[in-house]
Scaffold this motif. Structure first.
Motif, PDB file in Angstrom:
ATOM      1  N   ALA A  85     -20.108 -32.752 -12.831  1.00 36.27           N
ATOM      2  CA  ALA A  85     -21.228 -33.418 -13.493  1.00 36.27           C
ATOM      3  C   ALA A  85     -20.914 -34.909 -13.555  1.00 36.27           C
ATOM      4  N   GLY A  86     -21.640 -35.700 -12.766  1.00 37.25           N
ATOM      5  CA  GLY A  86     -21.469 -37.148 -12.766  1.00 37.25           C
ATOM      6  C   GLY A  86     -20.276 -37.659 -11.995  1.00 37.25           C
ATOM      7  N   SER A  87     -19.606 -36.793 -11.260  1.00 39.79           N
ATOM      8  CA  SER A  87     -18.426 -37.237 -10.526  1.00 39.79           C
ATOM      9  C   SER A  87     -18.182 -36.320  -9.328  1.00 39.79           C
ATOM     10  N   ILE A  88     -17.141 -36.642  -8.563  1.00 35.93           N
ATOM     11  CA  ILE A  88     -16.719 -35.783  -7.456  1.00 35.93           C
ATOM     12  C   ILE A  88     -15.205 -35.619  -7.535  1.00 35.93           C
ATOM     13  N   ILE A 111     -27.745 -29.021  -9.012  1.00 33.65           N
ATOM     14  CA  ILE A 111     -27.769 -29.792  -7.770  1.00 33.65           C
ATOM     15  C   ILE A 111     -28.750 -30.963  -7.902  1.00 33.65           C
ATOM     16  N   GLY A 112     -29.937 -30.704  -8.455  1.00 34.54           N
ATOM     17  CA  GLY A 112     -30.955 -31.752  -8.576  1.00 34.54           C
ATOM     18  C   GLY A 112     -30.493 -32.900  -9.454  1.00 34.54           C
ATOM     19  N   THR A 113     -29.836 -32.571 -10.572  1.00 35.66           N
ATOM     20  CA  THR A 113     -29.337 -33.612 -11.478  1.00 35.66           C
ATOM     21  C   THR A 113     -28.336 -34.497 -10.761  1.00 35.66           C
ATOM     22  N   GLU A 114     -27.425 -33.888 -10.014  1.00 30.04           N
ATOM     23  CA  GLU A 114     -26.408 -34.680  -9.320  1.00 30.04           C
ATOM     24  C   GLU A 114     -27.022 -35.498  -8.179  1.00 30.04           C
ATOM     25  N   GLU A 115     -27.992 -34.911  -7.500  1.00 37.25           N
ATOM     26  CA  GLU A 115     -28.663 -35.631  -6.420  1.00 37.25           C
ATOM     27  C   GLU A 115     -29.341 -36.891  -6.963  1.00 37.25           C
ATOM     28  N   PRO A 135     -32.653 -27.614  -5.595  1.00 31.66           N
ATOM     29  CA  PRO A 135     -32.272 -28.543  -6.668  1.00 31.66           C
ATOM     30  C   PRO A 135     -32.044 -27.860  -8.018  1.00 31.66           C
ATOM     31  N   GLU A 136     -32.687 -26.731  -8.226  1.00 35.78           N
ATOM     32  CA  GLU A 136     -32.532 -26.057  -9.524  1.00 35.78           C
ATOM     33  C   GLU A 136     -31.246 -25.218  -9.595  1.00 35.78           C
ATOM     34  N   THR A 137     -30.459 -25.226  -8.511  1.00 36.92           N
ATOM     35  CA  THR A 137     -29.216 -24.445  -8.496  1.00 36.92           C
ATOM     36  C   THR A 137     -28.273 -24.893  -9.613  1.00 36.92           C
ATOM     37  N   ARG A 138     -27.867 -23.927 -10.434  1.00 35.73           N
ATOM     38  CA  ARG A 138     -26.920 -24.193 -11.514  1.00 35.73           C
ATOM     39  C   ARG A 138     -25.532 -24.390 -10.906  1.00 35.73           C
ATOM     40  N   VAL A 139     -24.840 -25.438 -11.321  1.00 35.30           N
ATOM     41  CA  VAL A 139     -23.518 -25.748 -10.777  1.00 35.30           C
ATOM     42  C   VAL A 139     -22.470 -25.602 -11.872  1.00 35.30           C
TER      43      VAL A 139
END
Ligand SMILES: [Zn+2]
Length: 211
Positions: A154-157, A197-201, A183-187
């Motif tokens: 979340a917010g990083s790699i 995925i959508g939030t990170e994108e 994009p709605e895939t929960r990570v």
């Protein structure tokens, strides 16, 4: 369905238990530490462990795998490109100032495209080199969920300054393989809070220049 994610060990690696209570079966992902507690939890839930899945062979993710295998008989699966990480386990332990855990070669490779997991909750292996050469993510399409290991946070790699790391490769893996997911895939990352995925994108600062 039983889905429990909890941090283990000094680096707070997220370990996940995924269980099918009707079938009485479970898988465990990244049992880096706290194996006695993980095993006790499986017994409490009445679940037989079918697979131990390792997103990559850093000590905080794989440290307890062999102990859990000995307790349960479940096979360990790890991408073959992370076998060199097993050879430097003593070095990894020295980075953290902890004892070197016993490790063994995996029973099978988490090769790209392989289907693993439980019959009702299958996951496809997505090979995402960059954090390490054998880093993988596990895509549980029926659950709309991705176990991301240390590739995407979340917010990083994931960091790429350790042996086998490659900053260009991790961005390529994320762009071509992970951002291709809905994009709605929960990570569920290997450390820290969950995201999508959508939030990170949209908002991950490390991905700004590659999309
Ligand atoms: Zn790692």
């Amino acid at each position: 369905m039983i889905l429990e994610t909890f941090p283990v060990g000094p680096l707070q690696c997220n370990c996940t238990i995924l269980g099918d209570e009707e079938a009485g079966e479970a898988i465990v992902i990244d049992p880096g530490d706290a194996v006695t507690g993980i095993h006790r939890r499986l017994l409490t839930l009445g679940l037989k462990l079918k697979q131990i899945l390792i997103t990559h062979a850093h000590i905080d993710h794989i440290g307890g795998a062999l102990k859990l295998k000995r307790l349960t008989g479940a096979p360990i699966l790890l991408n073959q490109d992370d076998l060199p990480q097993l050879k430097i386990m003593a070095t990894q332990a020295a980075w953290l100032g902890i004892d070197t855990p016993e490790t063994a070669p995996p029973d099978d490779s988490l090769s790209d495209g392989l289907t693993v997991g439980l019959p009702r909750y299958p996951a496809q292996v997505i090979h995402t080199p960059g954090h390490t050469q054998g880093s993988v993510c596990l895509h549980f399409a029926p659950l709309n969920m991705l176990i991301a290991g240390d590739t995407l946070f979340a917010g990083s790699i994931g960091r790429t300054d350790l042996p086998g790391g490659n900053p260009y490769q991790i961005l390529d893996s994320i762009r071509t393989r992970l951002l291709a997911l809905p994009p709605e895939t929960r990570v569920l990352p290997g450390h820290g809070p969950e995201t999508t995925i959508g939030t990170e994108e949209r908002s991950n600062p490390f991905l700004r220049n590659i999309i």
